[in-house]
Design a protein around this motif. Structure first.
Motif, PDB file in Angstrom:
ATOM      1  N   TYR A  60      39.156   8.481  31.899  1.00 40.68           N
ATOM      2  CA  TYR A  60      38.378   9.712  31.747  1.00 40.68           C
ATOM      3  C   TYR A  60      39.260  10.899  31.367  1.00 40.68           C
ATOM      4  CZ  TYR A  60      33.847   7.866  32.894  1.00 40.68           C
ATOM      5  OH  TYR A  60      32.658   7.176  32.834  1.00 40.68           O
ATOM      6  N   LYS A  65      33.648   9.715  26.668  1.00 41.42           N
ATOM      7  CA  LYS A  65      33.305   8.535  25.864  1.00 41.42           C
ATOM      8  C   LYS A  65      34.316   7.408  26.096  1.00 41.42           C
ATOM      9  CE  LYS A  65      32.324   6.934  21.205  1.00 41.42           C
ATOM     10  NZ  LYS A  65      32.245   7.275  19.784  1.00 41.42           N
ATOM     11  N   ALA A  68      34.050   6.126  29.733  1.00 40.29           N
ATOM     12  CA  ALA A  68      32.907   5.235  29.953  1.00 40.29           C
ATOM     13  C   ALA A  68      33.178   3.841  29.390  1.00 40.29           C
ATOM     14  CB  ALA A  68      31.640   5.821  29.336  1.00 40.29           C
ATOM     15  N   TYR A 118      27.376   6.117  31.408  1.00 36.71           N
ATOM     16  CA  TYR A 118      26.982   6.619  30.097  1.00 36.71           C
ATOM     17  C   TYR A 118      28.050   7.598  29.634  1.00 36.71           C
ATOM     18  CZ  TYR A 118      22.404   4.550  30.811  1.00 36.71           C
ATOM     19  OH  TYR A 118      21.389   3.663  31.008  1.00 36.71           O
ATOM     20  N   ARG A 119      28.158   7.781  28.340  1.00 31.97           N
ATOM     21  CA  ARG A 119      29.184   8.677  27.805  1.00 31.97           C
ATOM     22  C   ARG A 119      28.884  10.143  28.077  1.00 31.97           C
ATOM     23  NH1 ARG A 119      28.044   8.147  21.335  1.00 31.97           N
ATOM     24  NH2 ARG A 119      26.039   9.155  21.414  1.00 31.97           N
TER      25      ARG A 119
END
Length: 136
Positions: A60, A65, A68, A118-119
């Motif tokens: 992260y 994105k 995830a 989720y992104r």
């Protein structure tokens, strides 16, 4: 100002489906832990490796994105089931032990509501929102 993400936008499971997915996590964690015990695996190894999939949180730092994608790769059933299959094919106790620990970790995460991400951010999962803004 933080953006609010609704369940319909994320596709997160709700109601009985969410409960069923969390119960599957309990069963997976319990089953893999019992199997590991029957296998007579080292509890030191179990304790040391149990949280290792959570090292994927570090991704992260590269953004939601990438985070995830890496987190989901470490927390989906695909790799540990493939690992377990390989361990069975090669009759490798070490590989089987690693797969059982990995699956147990995923199981307890799912049981506690930590789903695939989720992104849109770490708190948005297929089991609903987690953290301080979680709903029911």
């Amino acid at each position: 100002m933080s953006e609010t993400i609704t369940t319909s936008e994320t596709g997160a499971a709700t109601g009985g489906v969410r409960t069923l997915l969390r119960l599957e996590g309990v069963v997976l964690f319990s089953g893999m832990t019992m199997l590991y015990a029957l296998w007579d695996g080292s509890w030191w190894v179990y304790a040391i490796l149990f949280l290792s999939p959570d090292l994927s949180f570090a991704a992260y730092l590269a953004g939601p994105k990438v985070g995830a994608i890496v987190y989901n790769a470490a927390h989906s059933y695909l790799a540990p089931v493939a690992l377990m299959t390989a361990g069975l094919a090669m009759a490798s106790p070490l590989i089987l032990s690693l797969a059982m620990i990995w699956l147990a970790h995923i199981g307890i995460d799912r049981a506690l509501g930590y789903g695939l991400k989720y992104r849109t951010g770490f708190a948005n999962t297929h089991l609903g929102r987690i953290g301080k803004d979680a709903v029911g």
